[in-house]
Design an enzyme around this catalytic site. Structure first.
Site, PDB file in Angstrom:
ATOM      1  N   GLN A 122      -1.422   0.646  -2.730  1.00  0.00           N
ATOM      2  CA  GLN A 122      -2.755   1.097  -3.111  1.00  0.00           C
ATOM      3  C   GLN A 122      -2.972   2.571  -2.805  1.00  0.00           C
ATOM      4  O   GLN A 122      -2.201   3.198  -2.074  1.00  0.00           O
ATOM      5  CB  GLN A 122      -3.806   0.276  -2.371  1.00  0.00           C
ATOM      6  CG  GLN A 122      -3.698   0.350  -0.856  1.00  0.00           C
ATOM      7  CD  GLN A 122      -4.641  -0.628  -0.167  1.00  0.00           C
ATOM      8  OE1 GLN A 122      -5.668  -0.216   0.369  1.00  0.00           O
ATOM      9  NE2 GLN A 122      -4.291  -1.915  -0.170  1.00  0.00           N
ATOM     10  N   HIS A 141      -6.605   5.514  -2.534  1.00  0.00           N
ATOM     11  CA  HIS A 141      -8.066   5.619  -2.453  1.00  0.00           C
ATOM     12  C   HIS A 141      -8.517   6.928  -3.092  1.00  0.00           C
ATOM     13  O   HIS A 141      -7.799   7.939  -3.033  1.00  0.00           O
ATOM     14  CB  HIS A 141      -8.518   5.557  -1.004  1.00  0.00           C
ATOM     15  CG  HIS A 141      -7.990   4.359  -0.281  1.00  0.00           C
ATOM     16  ND1 HIS A 141      -8.338   3.077  -0.618  1.00  0.00           N
ATOM     17  CD2 HIS A 141      -7.111   4.247   0.750  1.00  0.00           C
ATOM     18  CE1 HIS A 141      -7.717   2.219   0.178  1.00  0.00           C
ATOM     19  NE2 HIS A 141      -6.966   2.905   1.013  1.00  0.00           N
ATOM     20  N   GLU A 144      -7.907   7.414   5.407  1.00  0.00           N
ATOM     21  CA  GLU A 144      -7.560   6.510   6.509  1.00  0.00           C
ATOM     22  C   GLU A 144      -6.589   7.202   7.455  1.00  0.00           C
ATOM     23  O   GLU A 144      -5.879   8.134   7.074  1.00  0.00           O
ATOM     24  CB  GLU A 144      -6.861   5.241   5.983  1.00  0.00           C
ATOM     25  CG  GLU A 144      -7.651   4.430   4.999  1.00  0.00           C
ATOM     26  CD  GLU A 144      -6.831   3.258   4.435  1.00  0.00           C
ATOM     27  OE1 GLU A 144      -5.606   3.207   4.678  1.00  0.00           O
ATOM     28  OE2 GLU A 144      -7.419   2.411   3.745  1.00  0.00           O
ATOM     29  N   HIS A 170       0.299   4.055  -0.826  1.00  0.00           N
ATOM     30  CA  HIS A 170       0.833   3.526   0.421  1.00  0.00           C
ATOM     31  C   HIS A 170       0.743   2.010   0.456  1.00  0.00           C
ATOM     32  O   HIS A 170      -0.014   1.388  -0.302  1.00  0.00           O
ATOM     33  CB  HIS A 170       0.078   4.102   1.630  1.00  0.00           C
ATOM     34  CG  HIS A 170      -1.384   3.770   1.643  1.00  0.00           C
ATOM     35  ND1 HIS A 170      -2.314   4.491   0.920  1.00  0.00           N
ATOM     36  CD2 HIS A 170      -2.086   2.781   2.262  1.00  0.00           C
ATOM     37  CE1 HIS A 170      -3.512   3.985   1.109  1.00  0.00           C
ATOM     38  NE2 HIS A 170      -3.408   2.931   1.926  1.00  0.00           N
ATOM     39  N   ARG A 201      -5.498  -0.386  -6.766  1.00  0.00           N
ATOM     40  CA  ARG A 201      -4.236  -1.065  -6.480  1.00  0.00           C
ATOM     41  C   ARG A 201      -3.184  -0.705  -7.516  1.00  0.00           C
ATOM     42  O   ARG A 201      -3.484  -0.493  -8.686  1.00  0.00           O
ATOM     43  CB  ARG A 201      -4.454  -2.573  -6.409  1.00  0.00           C
ATOM     44  CG  ARG A 201      -5.330  -2.967  -5.225  1.00  0.00           C
ATOM     45  CD  ARG A 201      -5.606  -4.467  -5.171  1.00  0.00           C
ATOM     46  NE  ARG A 201      -6.417  -4.789  -3.989  1.00  0.00           N
ATOM     47  CZ  ARG A 201      -7.728  -4.722  -3.954  1.00  0.00           C
ATOM     48  NH1 ARG A 201      -8.389  -4.357  -5.041  1.00  0.00           N
ATOM     49  NH2 ARG A 201      -8.391  -5.005  -2.852  1.00  0.00           N
TER      50      ARG A 201
END
EC number: 5.3.1.8
Length: 403
Positions: A97, A99, A134, A263, A282
């Protein structure tokens, strides 16, 4: 300064031992436990523990954003806690996935709202207009795929595999070993018809078996492809994973995953901090919706080694993981018996004990004994906290970023 009661999220890829051990519960747990959430996510907010009961942290922030978050944080994020702290425990791979950036998320959210896509639709990409960077810091040996490998190394890997039908794809990257070449190869692989995938994947997997038997240079990478191929037969994400850096983080090492970074977490337990958003695009290794055009709009094809951090010692015993993300900052406190560390910040903080036991006190006369697996909410309006260790103790501190 108040203890938190936190939600445990059960997903199929989770561990039946890691979070249960951390929380001092019976092991193994009756079902996989994947994530322990600490924060004010609307889906499962923490509860602040008080003598007369508990209160949702989400409600406290709405009632008093300035006191709980501080003027700087509330001025930028309103009553929303910008970060979510987790303990993530993976026994099986998560989906591949990426972001979006803040601008991409805002545009994508507005487009889906305008099109009337229901928020709970299985094809909805954007649940909010926010970015979701993240950072994951390993508590145990932690395995991951993250970021596109340098093209020259990927060509060497692909050429080491004796899979004749894959040769044209290898040479596509060899002819243009740069970000544009990676984009072209990735796009080709991720859009292969299922019939082509069903013919190509077995040959690639057989080549990986041979590579492992011969103890080739890319043994770890090939073992990973074999594991993913067994778990997700016929999934284009297995081929896409061949283009990514394969990482093994030791305890205390961390990687920051900026917007657009492709990642997948594979195995291990770590402390994760992320922006308080649900936006995920995804790529594969999942039965869930994959929107290839939107994924390609979001992906960053910058390539090379993935930077691994160990943190920088910003004060004695306090190690900080620096990132450009304004939503969060993660620090690690390493204390020996008798050590004291003063913890202060102009915004909200969550402290999590992952080893040992900490005594916390402040100038208002408050004090808490915080055991392994417990966490504490420190509102911005509270005075600085002194953390004292009577035994070797490790804590993680989550705050808003300084950017």
């Amino acid at each position: 300064m108040e203890l938190l009661h936190n939600a445990v999220r059960a997903y199929a890829w989770g561990s039946r031992t890691a979070i249960a051990e951390l929380l001092g519960r019976e092991v193994p747990a009756p079902h996989p436990e994947a994530e322990l959430w600490m924060g004010a996510h609307p889906g499962d907010p923490s509860r602040v523990v008080r003598p007369d009961g508990s209160r949702s942290l989400l409600e406290l922030l709405a009632e008093d954003p300035d006191g709980q978050l501080g003027a700087r944080c509330a001025g930028r994020w309103g009553s929303r806690l910008p970060f979510l702290l987790k303990v993530l425990a993976a026994d099986e791979p998560l989906s591949l996935q990426a972001h979006p950036s803040a601008a991409q998320a805002a545009a994508g959210f507005a487009a889906e709202e305008s099109a009337g896509v229901p928020m709970d639709s299985s094809v909805r990409n954007y649940k909010d207009p926010s970015a979701k960077p993240e950072l994951i810091c390993a508590l145990t040996e932690f395995h991951a795929l993250a970021g596109f490998r340098a093209p020259e190394r990927t060509v060497a890997l692909l050429r080491s595999l004796e899979a004749p039908d894959f040769t044209p794809y290898t040479e596509l990257l060899a002819a243009q070993p740069d970000e544009s070449g990676l984009r072209a190869l990735f796009t080709t692989l991720i859009t292969l018809p299922q019939t082509a995938l069903d013919a190509l994947l077995p040959q690639v997997l057989d080549a990986c078996v041979l590579h492992v038997k011969e103890r080739g240079e890319f043994d770890l990478e090939c073992r990973t492809i074999l594991e993913l191929g067994e778990a997700y037969p016929g999934d284009a994400g297995v081929l896409a994973a061949m283009l990514l850096n394969r990482l093994v983080l030791r305890p205390g090492e961390a990687i920051h995953l900026p917007p657009g970074n492709l990642h997948a977490y594979l195995h291990g337990t770590g402390v994760e901090i992320l922006a308080n958003s649900d936006n995920v695009l995804r790529c594969g290794l999942t039965p869930k919706h994959v929107d290839v055009p939107e994924l390609l709009r979001v992906l960053d094809f910058t390539c090379g080694d993935m930077p691994v951090q160990t943190g920088s010692e910003t004060s004695p015993g306090l190690w900080t993981y620096r990132t450009p993300s304004p939503e969060f900052e993660l620090s690690r406190l390493e204390l020996t018996a008798g050590d004291e560390v003063r913890v202060d910040h102009d915004g909200p903080q969550v402290l999590l004990v992952t080893q040992g036991c900490a005594r916390m006190s402040n100038a208002s006369g408050q004090s808490l004994v915080v055991a392994r697996g417990q966490s504490v909410w420190l509102p911005a309006a509270d005075p600085a906290v002194t953390v004292t260790a009577d035994e070797p103790t490790r804590l993680f501190r989550a705050t808003a970023g300084s950017g």
